[in-house]
Enzyme design. Structure first.
Site, PDB file in Angstrom:
ATOM      1  N   ASN A  83      -1.576   3.185 -13.871  1.00 34.66           N
ATOM      2  CA  ASN A  83      -2.389   3.480 -12.708  1.00 34.66           C
ATOM      3  C   ASN A  83      -3.838   3.634 -13.187  1.00 34.66           C
ATOM      4  OD1 ASN A  83      -3.288   4.385 -10.131  1.00 34.66           O
ATOM      5  ND2 ASN A  83      -1.292   5.293  -9.732  1.00 34.66           N
ATOM      6  N   THR A  84      -4.736   4.069 -12.316  1.00 34.05           N
ATOM      7  CA  THR A  84      -6.157   4.126 -12.686  1.00 34.05           C
ATOM      8  C   THR A  84      -6.470   5.323 -13.593  1.00 34.05           C
ATOM      9  OG1 THR A  84      -6.578   5.367 -10.668  1.00 34.05           O
ATOM     10  CG2 THR A  84      -6.939   2.981 -10.587  1.00 34.05           C
ATOM     11  N   LYS A 111       0.815  -1.217   0.000  1.00 33.72           N
ATOM     12  CA  LYS A 111       0.000   0.000   0.000  1.00 33.72           C
ATOM     13  C   LYS A 111       0.855   1.276   0.000  1.00 33.72           C
ATOM     14  CE  LYS A 111      -3.495   2.746   0.518  1.00 33.72           C
ATOM     15  NZ  LYS A 111      -4.270   3.078  -0.696  1.00 33.72           N
ATOM     16  N   GLY A 159      -4.358  -6.235  -9.716  1.00 39.11           N
ATOM     17  CA  GLY A 159      -4.916  -5.266  -8.775  1.00 39.11           C
ATOM     18  C   GLY A 159      -6.322  -5.610  -8.349  1.00 39.11           C
ATOM     19  N   ALA A 189     -11.593   6.143  -4.547  1.00 42.90           N
ATOM     20  CA  ALA A 189     -11.089   7.459  -4.160  1.00 42.90           C
ATOM     21  C   ALA A 189     -10.557   7.365  -2.734  1.00 42.90           C
ATOM     22  CB  ALA A 189     -12.202   8.489  -4.255  1.00 42.90           C
ATOM     23  N   VAL A 190      -9.698   6.374  -2.504  1.00 41.05           N
ATOM     24  CA  VAL A 190      -9.197   6.136  -1.159  1.00 41.05           C
ATOM     25  C   VAL A 190      -8.340   7.306  -0.683  1.00 41.05           C
ATOM     26  CG1 VAL A 190      -7.740   4.631   0.252  1.00 41.05           C
ATOM     27  CG2 VAL A 190      -9.334   3.637  -1.398  1.00 41.05           C
ATOM     28  N   GLY A 191      -7.451   7.784  -1.564  1.00 38.04           N
ATOM     29  CA  GLY A 191      -6.647   8.951  -1.196  1.00 38.04           C
ATOM     30  C   GLY A 191      -5.477   8.640  -0.288  1.00 38.04           C
ATOM     31  N   LEU A 192      -4.840   7.476  -0.564  1.00 31.75           N
ATOM     32  CA  LEU A 192      -3.569   7.139   0.097  1.00 31.75           C
ATOM     33  C   LEU A 192      -3.641   7.104   1.615  1.00 31.75           C
ATOM     34  CD1 LEU A 192      -1.109   9.158  -2.194  1.00 31.75           C
ATOM     35  CD2 LEU A 192      -1.420   6.686  -2.142  1.00 31.75           C
ATOM     36  N   CYS A 224      -1.171   8.913  -8.665  1.00 30.77           N
ATOM     37  CA  CYS A 224      -2.388   8.720  -7.876  1.00 30.77           C
ATOM     38  C   CYS A 224      -3.383   9.826  -8.210  1.00 30.77           C
ATOM     39  CB  CYS A 224      -2.094   8.742  -6.372  1.00 30.77           C
ATOM     40  SG  CYS A 224      -3.624   8.586  -5.418  1.00 30.77           S
TER      41      CYS A 224
END
Lengths: 303, 254
Positions: free
Chosen positions: A192-193, A45, A265, A70-73, A130
């Site tokens: 990435n997304t 992570k 993923g 939209a976790v946002g690290l 990200c």
């Protein structure tokens, strides 16, 4: 016996199948479901310099053949990883790759310098892609000049293998790939997304708290595959390919397009054993198609 | 230990047009399950139902090796599940999440709304075994949406509210006359729609009564990998799948 070993820069993976950052926790979440020693590697992570709470709920929207996140690290910071999490997971016989994030270049550098001191970590993945953070993140990866600047800075701070994770939300991904190659990246991982959004028609409100989020899953696979192939033709450094891989056939396609290794993923959420199934499926494919060395498939698409 | 388990649909029991109980049989004895634990059921038969669906366990039988879920059709995933045929293969990941705390020798009010009643029969069973007294309060729009009253009655007194007054007291669960005697209860447990749980949580705080809620946040994985199902607590964002779904309201930023 088939030979599953692949090389990415100086590193040799026991097989090309790795888990993608943000979809596999720190590996421990999957220990009940599989023998983690079987994996080629784990991209854990995303880490930042300090604790981050991430974005507000709701952070997820299911979409056709995929999902937005939209976790946002959200993470407890690099020191917590090094001091508390890593000692618990380092005994596994697989490569552990931290994913490095920051709002400003100085943060990226500080995180990297700390990880550079961890002897048994052989590579980092520099995340300049990200889409879910207000500052930094993708902002670095969608502009060639800033992608080069941050990669050069991290190159100076890191002695071992530097993998740069690219954003697909760009006009020409090969320009960014060439830029980071020139700036000292040893490999690139992509994609990435994709930036997307979802609306609830009944309430007329966005589903995600951040309105936009990152799209992943098989919905993005053909675009990701195209980008891997374009980058393969543009750079000399190895590629770790990803984007909607659900099974061994998908993984083989990404290798044929030019990936030296692949990341799985979103599929981990649906089938926590998928990585193992992909490894087994790759072996079956090799036996059936008389492929002795998996590395012979890298970029072996016949046009 | 969390397991991925292939099961077979043993029985599908429709309670009304949109509510059903599915009973799955497995070839081995089920893992130990406590009230509040949930499972992620795989339903990906079409491209627009991509992720598993989380459901609280309604019942488990360690002799027959079965596990049951109380489900209300609210979208495409639950609709597809309702169409499963007997004998069909169903893949689940379980047991997931934490459970309600089981306190001994106390008086509890257990409140359920909509599909939120799913884990509450198991909870009543556990509380009764611990010598606690259970009063159930079930709420729905109409009589047709009140289910399993006889089963609830096995473990405690059952009070009912319906919005149209067709059964029990008219109004919502928070309108019921039992709230006049709320000080006689030591603990409240609730599972149901978010606005209902918020309203109950508020009343519980006002009366300084312990209250546990089971959240139904949307999630992608169910076992702590995606970090999508978080709820804001006084100690930071916590995953509803691993640190919940059951939370004490005093820990939540409600």
């Amino acid at each position: 016996m088939v030979d599953l070993k692949v090389k990415v820069d100086k590193l040799e993976f026991k097989n090309p199948v790795t888990a993608a950052s943000g979809t596999f926790g720190f590996g421990e979440e999957f220990a009940d479901f599989m023998d983690l020693n079987d994996l080629g590697g784990i991209f854990v992570k995303g880490l930042t310099l300090h604790n981050r709470e991430g974005n507000d709920y709701p952070r997820m929207a299911e979409t056709p053949a995929g999902m937005l996140n939209a976790v946002g690290l959200q993470n407890k910071g690099v020191d917590y990883f090094i001091n508390t999490i890593y000692p618990r997971i380092k005994h596994w016989d697989t490569e552990i790759f931290p994913n490095v994030n920051g709002s400003i270049i100085e943060d990226y550098i500080e995180v990297t310098e700390k990880l550079n001191e961890v002897e048994s970590i052989n590579a980092i993945e520099l995340n300049i892609s990200c889409p879910n953070v207000k500052e930094g993140g993708m902002a670095f990866g969608v502009n060639c000049a800033s992608a080069i600047t941050v990669t050069e800075a991290i190159r100076k701070a890191y002695d071992k293998t530097l993998i740069v994770k690219l954003s697909p939300n760009v006009t020409d991904i090969t320009e960014i790939a060439k830029g980071v190659e020139g700036a000292g990246a040893d490999a690139v991982s992509l994609v990435n997304t994709f930036l997307g959004m979802a609306i609830d028609a009944k309430t007329r409100k966005p589903i995600l708290s951040t309105i936009t989020g990152g799209l992943s899953g098989p919905a993005i696979k053909p675009i990701a595959l195209r980008m891997v192939w374009q980058v393969y033709n543009a750079v000399k450094i190895p590629i770790i390919g990803m984007g909607g891989i659900m099974n061994a056939t998908d993984a083989i396609e990404f290798m044929l397009a030019g990936s030296s290794a692949i990341q799985i993923g979103t599929a981990n959420f649906i089938d926590p054993q998928v990585c193992i199934k992909v490894i087994d499926g790759i072996k079956e494919y090799m036996l059936e198609h008389r492929v002795e060395k998996i590395s012979d498939l890298i970029g072996a698409m016949e046009v | 230990m969390k397991k991925i388990q292939d099961c077979k649909l043993k029985n599908m029991r429709y309670l009304n047009d949109d509510t059903y109980i599915i009973e799955l049989s497995m070839p081995v004895m089920p893992e130990k399950i406590e009230s509040g634990n949930f499972a992620e059921i795989r339903v990906d038969k079409t491209a627009d139902v991509f992720l598993r669906r989380p459901f609280s366990v309604y019942d488990v039988n360690y002799k027959d090796n079965t596990i049951s879920f109380f489900i209300k059709t609210i979208g495409k995933g639950t609709q597809l599940l309702s169409q499963l045929q007997e004998g069909e293969n169903v893949n689940i990941i379980y047991p997931l999440g934490n459970s309600f705390s089981k306190i001994e020798n106390t008086k509890t009010l257990v409140i359920g709304g909509g599909s939120g009643i799913a884990p509450l029969i198991l909870l009543g069973k556990e509380l009764k075994e611990k010598g606690s007294k259970v009063v159930y309060l079930l709420g729905a729009r109409t009589e047709n949406d009140i289910h399993l009253v006889e089963e609830f009655e096995t473990y405690g007194e059952v009070l009912i509210t319906t919005e149209d007054g067709s059964l029990g007291e008219k109004g919502r669960v928070t309108d019921h006359s039992i709230w006049n005697k709320i000080s006689s209860f030591d603990k409240i447990y609730t599972c149901g729609p978010d606005p209902m749980m918020h309203a109950i949580g508020k009343i519980a705080k006002e009366h300084n009564i312990e209250c546990e809620v089971s959240l139904e946040n949307t999630m992608a994985c169910g076992f702590g990998a995606c970090l999508c199902c978080v709820t804001a607590t006084h100690n930071g964002n916590k995953c509803a799948c691993t640190e919940g779904p059951v939370f004490n309201v005093k820990d939540l930023k409600w």
